[in-house]
Design a protein around this motif. Structure first.
Motif, PDB file in Angstrom:
ATOM      1  N   ARG A  49      37.137 -18.401  53.803  1.00 38.69           N
ATOM      2  CA  ARG A  49      36.265 -18.840  54.891  1.00 38.69           C
ATOM      3  C   ARG A  49      35.162 -19.767  54.359  1.00 38.69           C
ATOM      4  O   ARG A  49      34.854 -20.788  54.968  1.00 38.69           O
ATOM      5  CB  ARG A  49      35.650 -17.629  55.596  1.00 38.69           C
ATOM      6  CG  ARG A  49      34.893 -17.992  56.856  1.00 38.69           C
ATOM      7  CD  ARG A  49      34.495 -16.789  57.701  1.00 38.69           C
ATOM      8  NE  ARG A  49      34.345 -15.541  57.007  1.00 38.69           N
ATOM      9  CZ  ARG A  49      33.215 -15.097  56.450  1.00 38.69           C
ATOM     10  NH1 ARG A  49      32.126 -15.811  56.514  1.00 38.69           N
ATOM     11  NH2 ARG A  49      33.171 -13.934  55.836  1.00 38.69           N
ATOM     12  N   GLN A  50      34.593 -19.433  53.210  1.00 38.74           N
ATOM     13  CA  GLN A  50      33.555 -20.281  52.620  1.00 38.74           C
ATOM     14  C   GLN A  50      34.111 -21.653  52.238  1.00 38.74           C
ATOM     15  O   GLN A  50      33.456 -22.673  52.422  1.00 38.74           O
ATOM     16  CB  GLN A  50      32.937 -19.601  51.397  1.00 38.74           C
ATOM     17  CG  GLN A  50      32.028 -18.455  51.753  1.00 38.74           C
ATOM     18  CD  GLN A  50      31.524 -17.722  50.516  1.00 38.74           C
ATOM     19  OE1 GLN A  50      32.040 -17.899  49.419  1.00 38.74           O
ATOM     20  NE2 GLN A  50      30.519 -16.872  50.716  1.00 38.74           N
ATOM     21  N   ARG A  51      35.351 -21.654  51.712  1.00 38.45           N
ATOM     22  CA  ARG A  51      35.972 -22.938  51.372  1.00 38.45           C
ATOM     23  C   ARG A  51      36.201 -23.783  52.622  1.00 38.45           C
ATOM     24  O   ARG A  51      35.988 -24.991  52.604  1.00 38.45           O
ATOM     25  CB  ARG A  51      37.296 -22.708  50.636  1.00 38.45           C
ATOM     26  CG  ARG A  51      37.130 -22.334  49.187  1.00 38.45           C
ATOM     27  CD  ARG A  51      38.448 -22.384  48.445  1.00 38.45           C
ATOM     28  NE  ARG A  51      39.496 -21.559  49.049  1.00 38.45           N
ATOM     29  CZ  ARG A  51      39.730 -20.291  48.749  1.00 38.45           C
ATOM     30  NH1 ARG A  51      38.989 -19.680  47.843  1.00 38.45           N
ATOM     31  NH2 ARG A  51      40.700 -19.634  49.339  1.00 38.45           N
ATOM     32  N   GLN A  52      36.625 -23.141  53.716  1.00 40.02           N
ATOM     33  CA  GLN A  52      36.831 -23.876  54.969  1.00 40.02           C
ATOM     34  C   GLN A  52      35.517 -24.446  55.489  1.00 40.02           C
ATOM     35  O   GLN A  52      35.461 -25.594  55.931  1.00 40.02           O
ATOM     36  CB  GLN A  52      37.449 -22.967  56.033  1.00 40.02           C
ATOM     37  CG  GLN A  52      38.911 -22.693  55.843  1.00 40.02           C
ATOM     38  CD  GLN A  52      39.448 -21.745  56.906  1.00 40.02           C
ATOM     39  OE1 GLN A  52      38.685 -21.037  57.572  1.00 40.02           O
ATOM     40  NE2 GLN A  52      40.761 -21.736  57.065  1.00 40.02           N
ATOM     41  N   GLN A  54      32.851 -25.160  53.743  1.00 37.21           N
ATOM     42  CA  GLN A  54      32.435 -26.234  52.842  1.00 37.21           C
ATOM     43  C   GLN A  54      33.243 -27.505  53.104  1.00 37.21           C
ATOM     44  O   GLN A  54      32.693 -28.615  53.116  1.00 37.21           O
ATOM     45  CB  GLN A  54      32.589 -25.803  51.384  1.00 37.21           C
ATOM     46  CG  GLN A  54      32.129 -26.850  50.390  1.00 37.21           C
ATOM     47  CD  GLN A  54      30.643 -27.129  50.502  1.00 37.21           C
ATOM     48  OE1 GLN A  54      29.854 -26.244  50.761  1.00 37.21           O
ATOM     49  NE2 GLN A  54      30.278 -28.384  50.311  1.00 37.21           N
ATOM     50  N   ALA A  55      34.546 -27.341  53.342  1.00 34.06           N
ATOM     51  CA  ALA A  55      35.395 -28.500  53.630  1.00 34.06           C
ATOM     52  C   ALA A  55      34.955 -29.178  54.935  1.00 34.06           C
ATOM     53  O   ALA A  55      34.928 -30.414  55.017  1.00 34.06           O
ATOM     54  CB  ALA A  55      36.858 -28.078  53.718  1.00 34.06           C
ATOM     55  N   GLU A  56      34.586 -28.394  55.939  1.00 38.88           N
ATOM     56  CA  GLU A  56      34.111 -28.962  57.215  1.00 38.88           C
ATOM     57  C   GLU A  56      32.796 -29.711  57.018  1.00 38.88           C
ATOM     58  O   GLU A  56      32.613 -30.811  57.546  1.00 38.88           O
ATOM     59  CB  GLU A  56      33.946 -27.849  58.256  1.00 38.88           C
ATOM     60  CG  GLU A  56      33.481 -28.329  59.605  1.00 38.88           C
ATOM     61  CD  GLU A  56      34.441 -29.297  60.258  1.00 38.88           C
ATOM     62  OE1 GLU A  56      33.976 -30.168  61.017  1.00 38.88           O
ATOM     63  OE2 GLU A  56      35.656 -29.209  60.006  1.00 38.88           O
ATOM     64  N   LEU A  61      29.924 -34.880  56.462  1.00 36.75           N
ATOM     65  CA  LEU A  61      29.113 -35.739  55.604  1.00 36.75           C
ATOM     66  C   LEU A  61      29.832 -37.066  55.330  1.00 36.75           C
ATOM     67  O   LEU A  61      29.210 -38.131  55.343  1.00 36.75           O
ATOM     68  CB  LEU A  61      28.797 -35.018  54.295  1.00 36.75           C
ATOM     69  CG  LEU A  61      27.822 -35.696  53.354  1.00 36.75           C
ATOM     70  CD1 LEU A  61      26.471 -35.897  54.037  1.00 36.75           C
ATOM     71  CD2 LEU A  61      27.647 -34.864  52.100  1.00 36.75           C
ATOM     72  N   GLU A  62      31.126 -37.000  55.117  1.00 35.70           N
ATOM     73  CA  GLU A  62      31.906 -38.225  54.879  1.00 35.70           C
ATOM     74  C   GLU A  62      31.944 -39.114  56.117  1.00 35.70           C
ATOM     75  O   GLU A  62      31.841 -40.337  56.015  1.00 35.70           O
ATOM     76  CB  GLU A  62      33.330 -37.868  54.433  1.00 35.70           C
ATOM     77  CG  GLU A  62      34.170 -39.070  54.066  1.00 35.70           C
ATOM     78  CD  GLU A  62      33.574 -39.909  52.948  1.00 35.70           C
ATOM     79  OE1 GLU A  62      33.785 -41.131  52.985  1.00 35.70           O
ATOM     80  OE2 GLU A  62      32.909 -39.359  52.058  1.00 35.70           O
ATOM     81  N   VAL A  63      32.054 -38.510  57.301  1.00 38.27           N
ATOM     82  CA  VAL A  63      32.018 -39.292  58.539  1.00 38.27           C
ATOM     83  C   VAL A  63      30.663 -39.979  58.680  1.00 38.27           C
ATOM     84  O   VAL A  63      30.589 -41.165  59.043  1.00 38.27           O
ATOM     85  CB  VAL A  63      32.308 -38.384  59.762  1.00 38.27           C
ATOM     86  CG1 VAL A  63      31.955 -39.067  61.063  1.00 38.27           C
ATOM     87  CG2 VAL A  63      33.762 -37.955  59.759  1.00 38.27           C
ATOM     88  N   GLN A  64      29.598 -39.276  58.374  1.00 37.42           N
ATOM     89  CA  GLN A  64      28.253 -39.853  58.452  1.00 37.42           C
ATOM     90  C   GLN A  64      28.107 -40.996  57.443  1.00 37.42           C
ATOM     91  O   GLN A  64      27.573 -42.050  57.768  1.00 37.42           O
ATOM     92  CB  GLN A  64      27.213 -38.775  58.177  1.00 37.42           C
ATOM     93  CG  GLN A  64      25.791 -39.271  58.249  1.00 37.42           C
ATOM     94  CD  GLN A  64      24.792 -38.173  57.920  1.00 37.42           C
ATOM     95  OE1 GLN A  64      25.157 -37.035  57.677  1.00 37.42           O
ATOM     96  NE2 GLN A  64      23.527 -38.525  57.915  1.00 37.42           N
ATOM     97  N   ARG A  65      28.586 -40.798  56.224  1.00 35.93           N
ATOM     98  CA  ARG A  65      28.502 -41.846  55.207  1.00 35.93           C
ATOM     99  C   ARG A  65      29.316 -43.069  55.616  1.00 35.93           C
ATOM    100  O   ARG A  65      28.900 -44.205  55.397  1.00 35.93           O
ATOM    101  CB  ARG A  65      29.002 -41.326  53.864  1.00 35.93           C
ATOM    102  CG  ARG A  65      28.043 -40.392  53.197  1.00 35.93           C
ATOM    103  CD  ARG A  65      28.586 -39.917  51.882  1.00 35.93           C
ATOM    104  NE  ARG A  65      27.698 -38.940  51.275  1.00 35.93           N
ATOM    105  CZ  ARG A  65      28.072 -38.037  50.405  1.00 35.93           C
ATOM    106  NH1 ARG A  65      29.340 -37.967  50.016  1.00 35.93           N
ATOM    107  NH2 ARG A  65      27.207 -37.177  49.904  1.00 35.93           N
ATOM    108  N   GLN A  66      30.486 -42.835  56.211  1.00 33.97           N
ATOM    109  CA  GLN A  66      31.327 -43.941  56.661  1.00 33.97           C
ATOM    110  C   GLN A  66      30.617 -44.736  57.749  1.00 33.97           C
ATOM    111  O   GLN A  66      30.642 -45.968  57.741  1.00 33.97           O
ATOM    112  CB  GLN A  66      32.680 -43.417  57.174  1.00 33.97           C
ATOM    113  CG  GLN A  66      33.615 -44.491  57.658  1.00 33.97           C
ATOM    114  CD  GLN A  66      34.091 -45.396  56.554  1.00 33.97           C
ATOM    115  OE1 GLN A  66      34.126 -45.014  55.392  1.00 33.97           O
ATOM    116  NE2 GLN A  66      34.457 -46.606  56.908  1.00 33.97           N
ATOM    117  N   ALA A  67      29.957 -44.052  58.681  1.00 38.38           N
ATOM    118  CA  ALA A  67      29.216 -44.737  59.734  1.00 38.38           C
ATOM    119  C   ALA A  67      28.073 -45.566  59.144  1.00 38.38           C
ATOM    120  O   ALA A  67      27.826 -46.695  59.590  1.00 38.38           O
ATOM    121  CB  ALA A  67      28.672 -43.721  60.744  1.00 38.38           C
TER     122      ALA A  67
END
Length: 178
Positions: A49-52, A54-56, A61-67
């Motif tokens: 659950r923690q890995r999920q 963290q992945a979310e 964060l990647e979507v925000q960086r891409q924007a």
């Protein structure tokens, strides 16, 4: 059986007493942590659950960086477009007034540039803290990237006259100052 495997590894020289002690300590800590945090929930489920989660978070964060990257790229394209098409405004003697953020501002242009601004052949755009004149053909490309940059872009209007207009014979000059 774990002790026997552990003992076999120690006899073979693949592990030492220190490593065996650390492994036992880590196992005890994991069991105690699971007991404190989750009660019945086992450590594997909690770790999954923690890995999920963290992945979310990483995906968001990647979507925000891409924007942010796309916005920077768009601003760079806008700067490049304005720089490539801007017209010189040296020693303008005529004040051209326009509205920006509910304030009337003035720039000095030549009489020919003022006429072109009034006729819609030139447009005024904001770049950084300054203003630039660009041809009207470029304005659509600029608006695709950022609508707020274009301050003045008059559309050439076909003069349509009303038949009953009593002031039809009196033409309003394009360079009328307000």
């Amino acid at each position: 059986m774990a002790n026997s495997l552990q003992q076999q590894l120690m006899k073979a020289g693949l592990a030492d007493k220190k490593a065996a002690r650390r492994a036992k300590q880590q196992k005890r800590e994991d069991v105690n942590r699971a007991r404190r945090e989750g009660g019945d929930e086992d450590a594997a489920e909690r770790a999954r659950r923690q890995r999920q989660e963290q992945a979310e978070r990483d995906r968001q964060l990647e979507v925000q960086r891409q924007a942010e990257r796309e916005e920077k790229e768009k601003q760079a394209q806008l700067r490049q477009l304005i720089e490539a098409h801007r017209l010189p405004r040296e020693q303008g003697e005529v004040g051209f007034r326009f509205v920006q953020e509910r304030k009337v501002k003035t720039i000095y242009v030549t009489a020919a540039q003022q006429a072109q601004l009034a006729n819609g052949r030139l447009a005024l755009v904001a770049q950084g803290e300054g203003y630039e004149l660009v041809p009207a053909e470029v304005v659509d490309k600029i608006r695709e990237r950022d609508e707020g940059v274009v301050l003045v872009c008059n559309t050439p209007s076909a003069k349509k006259q009303d038949e009953d207009d009593p002031y039809a014979g009196y033409e309003v000059p394009d360079d009328l100052m307000w």
